[in-house]
Design an enzyme around this catalytic site. Structure first.
Site, PDB file in Angstrom:
ATOM      1  N   ARG A   1      62.684   3.291  73.077  1.00  0.00           N
ATOM      2  CA  ARG A   1      63.546   4.469  73.131  1.00  0.00           C
ATOM      3  C   ARG A   1      62.805   5.668  73.728  1.00  0.00           C
ATOM      4  O   ARG A   1      63.376   6.445  74.483  1.00  0.00           O
ATOM      5  CB  ARG A   1      64.030   4.806  71.724  1.00  0.00           C
ATOM      6  CG  ARG A   1      64.882   6.054  71.622  1.00  0.00           C
ATOM      7  CD  ARG A   1      66.186   5.908  72.383  1.00  0.00           C
ATOM      8  NE  ARG A   1      67.125   6.987  72.059  1.00  0.00           N
ATOM      9  CZ  ARG A   1      68.296   7.134  72.637  1.00  0.00           C
ATOM     10  NH1 ARG A   1      68.685   6.289  73.576  1.00  0.00           N
ATOM     11  NH2 ARG A   1      69.094   8.113  72.298  1.00  0.00           N
TER      12      ARG A   1
ATOM     13  N   HIS B   1      69.575  12.869  83.872  1.00  0.00           N
ATOM     14  CA  HIS B   1      70.629  11.879  83.657  1.00  0.00           C
ATOM     15  C   HIS B   1      71.507  12.240  82.457  1.00  0.00           C
ATOM     16  O   HIS B   1      72.719  12.016  82.466  1.00  0.00           O
ATOM     17  CB  HIS B   1      69.982  10.507  83.455  1.00  0.00           C
ATOM     18  CG  HIS B   1      70.951   9.384  83.307  1.00  0.00           C
ATOM     19  ND1 HIS B   1      71.856   9.051  84.290  1.00  0.00           N
ATOM     20  CD2 HIS B   1      71.177   8.502  82.297  1.00  0.00           C
ATOM     21  CE1 HIS B   1      72.580   8.015  83.893  1.00  0.00           C
ATOM     22  NE2 HIS B   1      72.195   7.673  82.689  1.00  0.00           N
TER      23      HIS B   1
ATOM     24  N   ASP C   1      69.235  14.124  88.253  1.00  0.00           N
ATOM     25  CA  ASP C   1      69.213  12.774  87.669  1.00  0.00           C
ATOM     26  C   ASP C   1      68.346  11.889  88.549  1.00  0.00           C
ATOM     27  O   ASP C   1      68.695  11.597  89.689  1.00  0.00           O
ATOM     28  CB  ASP C   1      70.649  12.246  87.594  1.00  0.00           C
ATOM     29  CG  ASP C   1      70.754  10.871  86.939  1.00  0.00           C
ATOM     30  OD1 ASP C   1      69.714  10.219  86.711  1.00  0.00           O
ATOM     31  OD2 ASP C   1      71.885  10.449  86.655  1.00  0.00           O
TER      32      ASP C   1
ATOM     33  N   SER D   1      76.654   6.260  83.418  1.00  0.00           N
ATOM     34  CA  SER D   1      75.497   5.377  83.315  1.00  0.00           C
ATOM     35  C   SER D   1      75.969   3.917  83.249  1.00  0.00           C
ATOM     36  O   SER D   1      76.740   3.489  84.113  1.00  0.00           O
ATOM     37  CB  SER D   1      74.669   5.770  82.086  1.00  0.00           C
ATOM     38  OG  SER D   1      73.384   5.223  82.151  1.00  0.00           O
TER      39      SER D   1
END
Lengths: 389, 389
Positions: free
Chosen positions: B234, B362, B329, B164
């Site tokens: 978040r 992901h 992902d 990432s």
């Protein structure tokens, strides 16, 4: 870095004088509550023919309303489906009588959180429902629409059509009132809301709840609306309405100014666009309605309403179905439409299905998509000819 | 319906005593500012061999930190990559000397918004940087790491690896310091941040900005942190880390209680999970760091740094590359890794690429994915053998 204040004055009750019908006996809801009276705000386009056989009911999506094909009374912008509904359009108002109602729980005149709360006898209590408004389901929304359709003297709708949450209502119409629906066009929709979709809705609700101006839902008491929370909710929802391709084509990584390495907000064009979407939305939409309607979508699970078997919702139906999806829609992907078509096939229903190739994402059903318009128009003309309209 | 208050007491400066190195001369940033001194907090695992040839630098992602393979000092939970880094693991600490630094702009001891602000001479000003912290780029983060690696006496890293945002740093390392990187493993990443990814970040930032406890970034003055805004940020990010399949498998449409038709919050298990993710995150992460680091990711565009041509970033490189993506992902889809591989091929680089079949989205790069671990471990062993470690 302080965000500009986004608070806005809010009148305790809406000021727009919507066209409405009042049902004094009210409506019994799935949750057990009764709202009394039931008020349904609606608009019509075109003329109902003598044998009342040319009526098309349009069901609107989460943030839509009844102003389908005319200037919106709040925003002054064109109706949300003028590319589809109007003279010579796929839903041709020269030929069909088009009806659209604001959904139960909405904020454009139908009974909902922003309207005056009533007691069990239907007496006004002098304040809005707010979060005391009962939980409503997609089926409740459809029951309210059925009252309107009965009131208009229409025994059978030529077609019920809608996209996204509108498509959920179409499916509920076909399942609950099969004899009242000659043809049904659920578009860019699904027979249940997915875990991912519930999750995105929950982010939006959390953003509204987190806004102190939400004030536990009683924001009419403060004269402020939870504009920032509702704006964040709209921003995240808006991303889900677009495809990655559409975002990239529209904005890519283009910067708004010449200099990249600043710490200002809205550095990228896509940010500015999203913020604009958020801030314009709060001028026309009620936060408590947003909470109510997203919940209704989350609860929608047509198979669960029919013993866990989606095909059971359509057993014995004579309704003709037109199912359409869009290839880049990741909110209501084609796989959901295929699952619906399989269930319709299993119920031996008359169904045609088309996946429209588009890179515009979920929003495609609202946009200029000639292939979609041709397919929907053709389906509707075929249904009309069969009925003799 | 009122949300419980989520405010939390906050000390003006962090209380954890992180392992750090201080560079008094500071670091000149891409934006033109200089932070002085530069502090880099880091952890190491394993032993550096005599010729200093067995060092592996791990680069962490947006919300990660230097506690890769040990109990986290704040949360008490296992390190974020213990499945990959440790004795006998793919990055074998019996064989390799593993280094991980908290990124510049982070909140676990490296120079960042939560640390004490300094003036041009490096004198402490008695308050945190907050939003006065300058804009940093991925390249700035890598420059800070290079200072640490030099400080440790390591002229060439055996491998730089990360997923990432960690993968972005890997690419920047390979582009900026090719002779210092024998092998590079960018995982589940891309050479630029897409419009959709920028848009999701912007939602998170808008949620933080909208929280009155953010207080224009000066929340240390109030003793409260913008917990609700950071929690919403978040939540939305977490959805993007998971695949639709993973969400459906984990939660589907399961309800938390027996009765569906209530208007309580957290009706669905997926909602409860997301809220939990949000509320635990705010205990360990700084909101201003979140703003700073998401911006750094948004700005990342390696091709733009090299005349608009990604291959230019790698011309003449002798670094061996291992590129890995995960099939489900959608945040950093395989197409981004393929574009990177094409550029590496165009630069005549030594590159192997694998798309791991996984339905975990992901997050898969952090989870138990045996095929990925075997591939990464094999790549690293091959590099080690070539170097003679």
């Amino acid at each position: 870095m302080l965000r500009p204040a986004m608070s806005q004055a809010v009148a305790p009750f809406p000021v727009v004088d919507h066209q409405r019908v009042v049902f004094p006996d009210g409506l019994a809801l799935d949750c057990g509550a009764v709202v009394r009276p039931l008020v349904v705000a609606y608009r019509t386009y075109g003329t109902l023919n003598a044998d009342r056989s040319n009526a098309v009911l349009v069901c609107h999506a989460l943030t839509g309303d009844q102003y389908v094909a005319e200037t919106h009374p709040v925003t002054g912008r064109p109706g949300w489906w003028e590319s589809v509904v109007g003279p010579g359009r796929p839903i041709d108002t020269d030929r069909f009588f088009v009806v659209c109602a604001n959904v139960l729980g909405g904020c454009m005149g139908s009974t909902g959180p922003r309207e005056e709360m009533t007691d069990a006898e239907g007496r006004g209590l002098g304040r809005p429902w707010g979060t005391d408004f009962p939980l409503v389901t997609i089926r409740d929304m459809v029951r309210a629409q059925k009252r309107l359709v009965d009131h208009l003297g229409i025994a059978r709708l030529l077609c019920v059509v809608g996209g996204s949450m509108g498509g959920m209502q179409v499916l509920e119409w076909a399942a609950e009132y099969p004899d009242a629906v000659f043809a049904a066009a659920p578009i860019a929709t699904a027979a249940h809301h997915s875990a991912q979709n519930i999750a995105f809705h929950e982010v939006g609700r959390a953003a509204i709840h987190a806004d102190p101006d939400w004030a536990g839902g009683r924001y009419w008491e403060t004269g402020r609306v939870p504009a920032q929370g509702l704006s964040v909710a709209r921003m995240v929802a808006h991303i889900t309405y677009l495809s990655e391709q559409a975002l990239t084509r529209k904005f890519g990584r283009r910067l708004r100014g010449a200099s990249a390495l600043t710490f200002l907000e809205d550095v990228f064009e896509v940010e500015s666009y999203l913020r604009h979407q958020g801030s314009t939305f709060v001028r026309r939409f009620d936060a408590n309605s947003y909470l109510t309607i997203t919940r209704a979508m989350d609860y929608f699970d047509l198979a669960a309403e029919h013993g866990g078997e989606l095909a059971n919702a359509f057993r014995g139906t004579r309704t003709r179905f037109f199912v359409a999806s869009f290839s880049s829609d990741w909110l209501f992907p084609t796989s959901e439409s295929r699952a619906l078509v399989r269930a319709l096939n299993a119920a031996a229903a008359n169904v045609s299905f088309v996946e429209i190739t588009s890179d515009k994402g979920h929003d495609a059903f609202l946009l200029d998509e000639p292939d979609f318009h041709r397919a929907l128009g053709g389906f509707l003309r075929g249904a009309a000819e069969r009925v003799g309209v």
